[in-house]
Design an enzyme around this catalytic site. Structure first.
Site, mmCIF file in Angstrom:
data_model
loop_
_atom_site.group_PDB
_atom_site.id
_atom_site.type_symbol
_atom_site.label_atom_id
_atom_site.label_comp_id
_atom_site.label_asym_id
_atom_site.label_seq_id
_atom_site.Cartn_x
_atom_site.Cartn_y
_atom_site.Cartn_z
ATOM 1 N N HIS A 61 -3.523 -10.306 -44.292
ATOM 2 C CA HIS A 61 -3.448 -11.556 -43.520
ATOM 3 C C HIS A 61 -3.979 -12.738 -44.342
ATOM 4 C CE1 HIS A 61 -2.107 -9.542 -39.923
ATOM 5 N NE2 HIS A 61 -3.120 -8.712 -39.979
ATOM 6 N N ASP A 69 -5.569 -13.144 -36.276
ATOM 7 C CA ASP A 69 -5.818 -12.707 -37.651
ATOM 8 C C ASP A 69 -4.836 -13.337 -38.630
ATOM 9 O OD1 ASP A 69 -3.658 -11.246 -36.764
ATOM 10 O OD2 ASP A 69 -4.564 -9.285 -37.115
#
EC number: 1.4.1.1
Length: 372
Positions: free
Chosen positions: A96, A269
């Protein structure tokens, strides 16, 4: 290949990157697997189970796991793990990076081969390594949303399913993909008044066929989002643009909600979809209130149900890890276009365009490095 499995250190992250069955698969293929002591304890796996499956019995510390050629993890590394970065280290995990500038700079500076679960992408556009966790997070989102709508948790005191003679709670789900669909399943199961928004008309038809008159489907645009957010008791953010951020709900829209409403940002995220989710929360302290609205922004939602999540995750990651271990990352990725899309950083370069754009950093085409 030597493969290391460090224990996850993120707050309440109880998942582990491999099950004993996964260890056995890799060992039978001729690889060495090092699982950090008590690395699987949070998911209910003992050290002896890993050793019986073939894991090395001398791995005891982070250092032992991180010195392997390839490290398998669940979540992005935290700052205290950066010390183990080095050129050529293969890091296969949820990265991420679009929402993690510090991690991005660290893996680039140390020339780590960063392969992200969430950007491995099949020819049909699906994300096979993200799907199981999206299923878990989607189902959890309405559960936790229902909990935080309760008055003792800061909510307005709404029961999503209502009771005879009392209106049901209104749930808006922004995004009709895997996470959104699973959120809708739980919302419908609880008896809530569910609306799903998506930008893909064909996907809306599929959702209409799936749920029938149990949900309302709407084309996702600023007008419909604003209208639905204003009227909702619970809003679930379930939009993902692979490797990038997607802010769709403005602060003004959040201000329009009635006090005690709840937002659950599954995509936090990756940066989240609400302008007001300006921080990441933890399972220890999962919510904060802004403009009278309860915000749930836990980045590792599936970590709360690690037994289910670990099995679901490793079912899909181990075949890709095995391909990397068997062939090396260069041949493995060149032979598998889906895995190739997973490479985010290589040889000190960002090779995933959305990540480079998110941090205003240079982008390099991955083929120029792999064939160089």
């Amino acid at each position: 290949m030597k493969i290391g499995i460090p224990k996850e250190i993120k707050n309440n992250e109880n998942r582990v990157a491999i099950t004993p069955a996964g260890v056995m698969t890799l060992v039978k293929a001729g690889h060495e697997v090092y699982v950090e002591t008590e690395g699987g304890a949070g998911s209910g796996f003992s050290d002896s189970e890993y050793e019986k499956a073939g894991a090395a019995d001398r791995c005891r510390t982070w250092r032992d796991a991180w010195t392997a050629e390839m490290v398998l993890k669940v979540k992005e590394p935290l700052a205290r793990e950066f010390r183990y970065f080095r050129p050529g280290l293969i890091l296969f995990t949820y990265l991420h990076l679009a929402a993690a500038e510090r991690v991005t700079k660290a893996v680039v500076e140390q020339k780590v081969v960063g392969i992200a679960y969430e950007t491995v992408q099949l020819a049909n556009g699906s994300l096979p390594l993200l799907t199981p966790m999206s299923e878990v997070a989607g189902r959890m989102s309405v559960q936790v949303g229902a909990q935080f709508l309760e008055k003792p948790h800061g909510g307005k005191g709404i029961l999503l399913g209502g009771v005879p003679g009392v209106r049901r709670g209104k749930v808006t789900i922004i995004g009709g993909g895997t996470a959104g669909t699973n959120a809708a399943k739980i919302g419908v199961g609880l008896g809530a008044d569910v609306t799903i928004l998506d930008i893909n008309a064909e996907r809306l038809r599929e959702l209409d066929d799936l749920f029938g008159d149990h949900v309302t489907t709407l084309m996702s645009n600023s007008y419909h989002i604003a209208e639905c957010v204003r009227e909702s008791d619970l809003v679930v953010g379930a939009v993902l643009i692979p490797g990038a951020k997607a802010k769709l709900v403005t602060e003004e829209m959040v201000r329009s909600m009635t006090p005690g409403s709840v937002l659950v940002d599954i995509a936090i995220d990756q940066g989240g979809i609400f302008e007001t989710t300006d921080r990441v929360t933890t399972h220890d302290d999962p919510t904060y209130v802004k403009h009278g609205v309860v915000h749930y922004a836990v980045a590792n939602m599936p970590g709360a149900v690690p037994r289910t999540s670990t099995f679901a995750l490793t079912n899909v990651t181990i075949p890709y890890a095995l391909q990397i271990a068997n062939k090396g990352y260069r041949a493995g990725c060149l032979d598998n276009p889906a895995l190739l899309k997973g490479i985010n950083t290589l040889d000190g370069h960002i090779v995933y365009e959305a990540v480079a754009a998110a941090h205003n950093m240079p982008y390099t085409d991955v083929h120029s490095l792999l064939h160089g």
